[in-house]
Design an enzyme around this catalytic site. Sequence first.
Site, short mmCIF file in Angstrom:
data_model
loop_
_atom_site.label_atom_id
_atom_site.label_comp_id
_atom_site.label_asym_id
_atom_site.label_seq_id
_atom_site.Cartn_x
_atom_site.Cartn_y
_atom_site.Cartn_z
CB ALA A 1 -3.56 0.95 -1.95
CE LYS A 2 -7.51 -2.57 5.90
NZ LYS A 2 -8.84 -2.79 5.30
CB CYS A 3 -5.25 4.45 0.85
SG CYS A 3 -6.19 4.44 -0.68
CB SER B 1 -0.93 0.01 1.22
OG SER B 1 -1.89 -1.03 1.15
CE1 TYR C 1 -12.32 0.05 4.07
CE2 TYR C 1 -10.30 0.95 3.17
CZ TYR C 1 -11.04 -0.13 3.60
OH TYR C 1 -10.50 -1.40 3.54
#
Length: 363
Positions: free
Chosen positions: A202-204, A106, A208
């Site tokens: 990517a966990k950004c 990420s 969200y």
Amino acid sequence: MDVQQASRFTVTRNSQAVSADQRAVLLDDPGFGRIFTDHMVTIRYTQGQGWHSHSVGPREPFLLDPACAVLHYAQEIFEGMKAYRVADGSIAMFRPQENARRFAESAERMAMPALPEDMFMAAVEELVKIDADWIPQGDGSLYLRPFMFASETFLGVRPAAEYIFCVIASPVGAYFKGGKKAVTLWVSEHYTRAARGGTGAAKCGGNYAASLIAQAEASEHGCDQVVFLDAAEHRWVEELGGMNVFFVMADGCIVTPPLSGTILPGITRDSVITLARQQGMTVREEPYSFAQWRADATSGHLREAFACGTAAVITAIGTVKSKDGDFTVGNGDGGIVTEGLRATLTGIQRGTVDGPEGWLLRL
């Protein structure tokens, strides 16, 4: 405050930590993400110096300049993982090495410095050890939130030169209120989560943030979660607002959307695929359209569907709503495949079921 050295970390214990009696009351019904432990871990990065100032200390606010880069350009990533009180009373984490790897991936996508995986692991372990008394008994767990953000005071549009990595923790119970057995979904017709070449894998935080309006729409229609379709054709099922999705067919095979750069490569997703294949099930990672989902549910070819993620683990999907009408999956209340996989996965996490080597890290 009690200050000591733990490996490369300076440890400062919180002199105003919550008392044991207060903590017991809070842990009786922790909910999800509203109660926090006494400490946090921070590591700083400065261009030219690298990672430095490793510390464990009291959980406290950050002091940020109004021109802090993250507030303007959203250079930020995070992870979600859990620590458990396992069957023999010890503490364990589930596949944390995969969180460390994904965190680095990420960071690369967001033009941020990659935190070395061993440093990530050391940070989460330090926090779990110092706040071990916050791990609930029974079905609860300690949710860990490692995150990193651009902390440089600068308004130019470029990757920042300074970053803060932090880990906080929150004792949690069930993700869905009431512990419901099956959730209801709303299919978004107007909003998409990610497109090819974007940040979907990517966990950004931006992913969200973009999903919140669609989730609000789902709530307005009495649904627990939103389902996103692909951005190009608005036809193919991708994932929920915060979870991956699986479909269990009448012939016993399991279908899940493939990782194509627009879907988060969930660690629970990977675990489900591995466990299902070990149990002799066929798992196909292939595109699955919303129209086919409706048709298969109507004909009975689709027997079960479930969502999975760190927070909710595995949750059955009962009803699906859209502007074109509603339909029910199977009996509307889950099924034996969903329940079986959930039981196996949670058993591994709790140390009551043997899992693949290396999945459970005991501290």
